[in-house]
Design an enzyme around this catalytic site. Structure first.
Site, short mmCIF file in Angstrom:
data_model
loop_
_atom_site.label_atom_id
_atom_site.label_comp_id
_atom_site.label_asym_id
_atom_site.label_seq_id
_atom_site.Cartn_x
_atom_site.Cartn_y
_atom_site.Cartn_z
CG ASN A 390 -1.92 1.15 1.20
OD1 ASN A 390 -1.87 2.01 0.34
ND2 ASN A 390 -2.80 1.17 2.18
CG ASP A 391 1.94 3.10 3.74
OD1 ASP A 391 0.83 3.59 3.46
OD2 ASP A 391 2.27 2.76 4.90
CB VAL A 392 5.84 0.61 -1.27
CG1 VAL A 392 6.46 0.32 0.09
CG2 VAL A 392 5.01 -0.56 -1.75
CB THR A 393 1.66 1.82 -4.63
OG1 THR A 393 0.54 1.87 -3.73
CG2 THR A 393 2.21 0.42 -4.68
CB ALA A 431 2.63 5.66 6.67
#
Lengths: 463, 129
Positions: A390-393, A431
């Protein structure tokens, strides 16, 4: 120490260096591991041949019991549980360092460092530093293990005055070490151990589950420094060299992980990042509707695509979806698509976690690419299939200066023609930041368990 | 006469013993204080050079193999078993020996566990057929 054993220890050191060197490519890696085993064997035999070592029977029993336990754990462990296994193993190195130091303190003559109560100052300093690092590694790794295994909540545990307490304890340990080096008192020795145990716990509790890659690497580094510390007590270069290798390896891995999140090491260490507080601060206000798709739509669209990039994350590991995912990839390849995998540096719960899981599912390693290698290709890609990440995209990392993840390098899945997000629900990522991508026109959400969704898509592809 | 010669013999024997002890002490002092403080400088030299070796070797490890790297480093950090074996070595049963034996066991768990799990990981990495 005789010249012969010094030479043998040197051979071991060189073999350890070569064993790490072997990991520069998958084709030489297994030989590297073998060289490591050879180096360890030489080190053990050389030490057993030392004139001060007599009790072979007891040593043999302890060694065999330990070896059997280690082997049986290692052959059974599931690859998704690797991070907690590594954390648990680090704790053992830490504890072993404490025991070796304690033994050296009570019987210094076995190590040629004087007699009980009259150990030279230099040896005392090395011994107490080795003890403290070992003890911190021990309890710190146990907490990291608990968080990864789920025994301890993965949420950061923060309380008022936490850092102040750590500071006081840290200074206290230094004071104890100074006093111990003067008095050589045994109560002081055990006080150093106890205080280090406590600080090990306190250092790790405020750190959230998804920051564990940094912490596991950091503890890896500590276990190396503990070994080097004991090396000084023994005046043994092999331990110092190996300790330095492991110490710098762990430090570099922590650095890579921090860079992958655009956070400083200190920021990670101070903790409190992620968890529920952050989520509630940001997540509520959004009432936009994300487009929801189903597995049949996804199967149909992917079947008609040329280029597909799969982006796996920790959610894939939790759902044990790697085998179903690989099967899906194989069917798509059979249908004529070019299927590749993109790995973010901090995907998973330890460095390289996703690569191991995909390898376990028989995905060839040359189809698995790192962020730098593949990020430009998203714009020429028909479908980006995000599973458990999720966060890494999240493009907010590039555009929203107020975001908690601003500046973090991300995988540019937004540039793909169509994005599929496999997720259990609309909850925000670690995050605590809402992912802008969910509401884009070219995004379809596939809600459900990652493994279930893959299996449904496989059914759709087979029809 | 024989008594005096006996006493003389005894005296010379004792003198010899004292001389032996003195030389033993002297060599001990050299080993523990002088010899050791030399080692600290030598050891720090080795430590710093090894850090540089580690730095270059680890940066050359491909990111795909970072998990096996942790497995190997975990296994080789158990080289601390060298200290454990020396501690467990003496014949007489002291607390110190038992600490050593426990450390041998702990390090052995790690050595076997670390190398076996790394081997399992590495055996899964395959090239495209």
């Amino acid at each position: 120490m005789s010249n012969l054993s010094t030479a043998a220890y040197l051979v071991s050191s060189v073999l350890f260096i070569l064993s790490l060197r072997g990991l520069s490519h998958p084709s030489t890696a297994r030989r590297g591991n073998f060289l490591g085993i050879l180096g360890m064997t030489i080190a053990i035999i050389t030490t057993l041949a030392n004139p001060g070592v007599f009790s072979y029977k007891e040593i043999g029993i302890a060694f065999i019991i330990g070896g059997l336990i280690g082997t049986s754990i290692a052959v059974r462990i599931q690859m998704t549980a690797l991070p907690q296994l590594v954390a648990a193993f680090h704790s053992l190195v830490g504890l072993a360092a404490v025991f070796v130091a304690a033994s050296a303190y009570y019987n210094p003559s076995a190590f040629n460092i004087g007699t009980f109560g009259s150990i030279p100052m230099g040896s005392l300093i090395e011994m107490s530093i080795g003890t403290a690092i070992g003890a911190v590694t021990f309890t710190g790794s146990i907490i990291a293990f608990g968080k990864l295994q789920g025994f301890v909540s993965g949420n950061p545990l923060v309380f008022k005055g936490q850092h102040f307490l750590n500071l006081i304890l840290g200074l206290g340990i230094i004071a104890l070490i100074v006093k111990f080096c003067i008095d050589q008192n045994q109560e002081l020795f055990w006080l150093i151990v106890a205080a280090s145990f406590v600080i090990g716990v306190l250092l790790i509790v405020p750190i959230g589950g998804a920051d564990m890659p940094v912490i596991v690497s950091m503890l890896n580094s500590y276990s190396g420094w503990a070994a080097a510390g004991i090396g000084f007590t023994l005046s043994n270069n092999l331990l110092i060299i190996t300790g330095a290798l492991v110490g710098s390896s762990g430090a570099i891995l922590s650095y890579i992980m921090c860079k992958g999140m655009n956070r400083s090491f200190l920021n990670v260490l101070l903790g409190g990042f992620g968890g529920e507080q952050a989520a509630s601060a940001d997540g509520v206000k959004d009432d936009r509707q994300a487009k929801q798709g189903n597995a049949a739509d996804a199967a149909f669209m992917m079947k008609n695509s040329q280029k597909i990039i799969i982006v796996p994350g920790y959610g894939m590991a939790v759902a044990q979806a790697q085998h179903a995912l690989r099967e899906m990839g194989d069917l798509l390849k059979a249908a004529g698509a070019d299927v590749r995998y993109a790995i973010h540096p901090v995907a998973g719960r330890m460095p390289g976690h996703m690569n191991v899981l995909l390898a376990e599912a028989n995905v060839p390693y040359d189809e698995v690419l790192e962020l730098d290698e593949i990020n430009r290709d998203f714009s020429e890609t028909d479908v980006a299939f995000v599973i458990g990440a999720n966060d890494v995209t999240n493009p907010a990392a590039k555009t929203d200066k107020t975001s908690a993840i601003y500046g973090m390098p991300i995988l540019d899945v937004e540039n793909a023609g169509q994005v599929f997000f496999v997720k259990r629900g609309m909850a925000s990522g670690y995050a605590g930041v809402q992912n802008e991508l969910f509401f884009r026109d070219n995004t379809l959400m596939l809600f459900g368990d990652a493994k279930k969704v893959c299996e449904d898509i496989i059914k759709g592809l087979e029809n | 006469m024989s008594e005096i010669s006996n006493q003389l013999e005894n005296l010379s024997f004792k003198a010899q013993q004292i001389a032996d002890e003195a030389s033993q002490l002297a060599s001990n002092v050299v080993e523990t204080s002088g010899g050791h403080s030399d080692f600290i400088i030598f050891g720090i030299t080795v430590l710093i050079l090894a850090c540089f070796v580690g730095y270059y070797v680890v940066w050359s490890v491909t990111p795909a193999l970072h998990s096996p790297l942790m497995g190997v480093t975990n296994a080789i950090s158990s080289v601390i078993i060298v200290g454990a074996l020396l501690a467990a070595g003496p014949i007489d049963s002291t607390i110190s020996k038992y600490f050593g034996l426990v450390a041998v066991g702990l390090a052995a768990v790690n050595i076997f566990g670390g190398f076996v799990v790394t081997n399992r990981m590495l055996s899964m990495f395959k090239k495209k057929q």
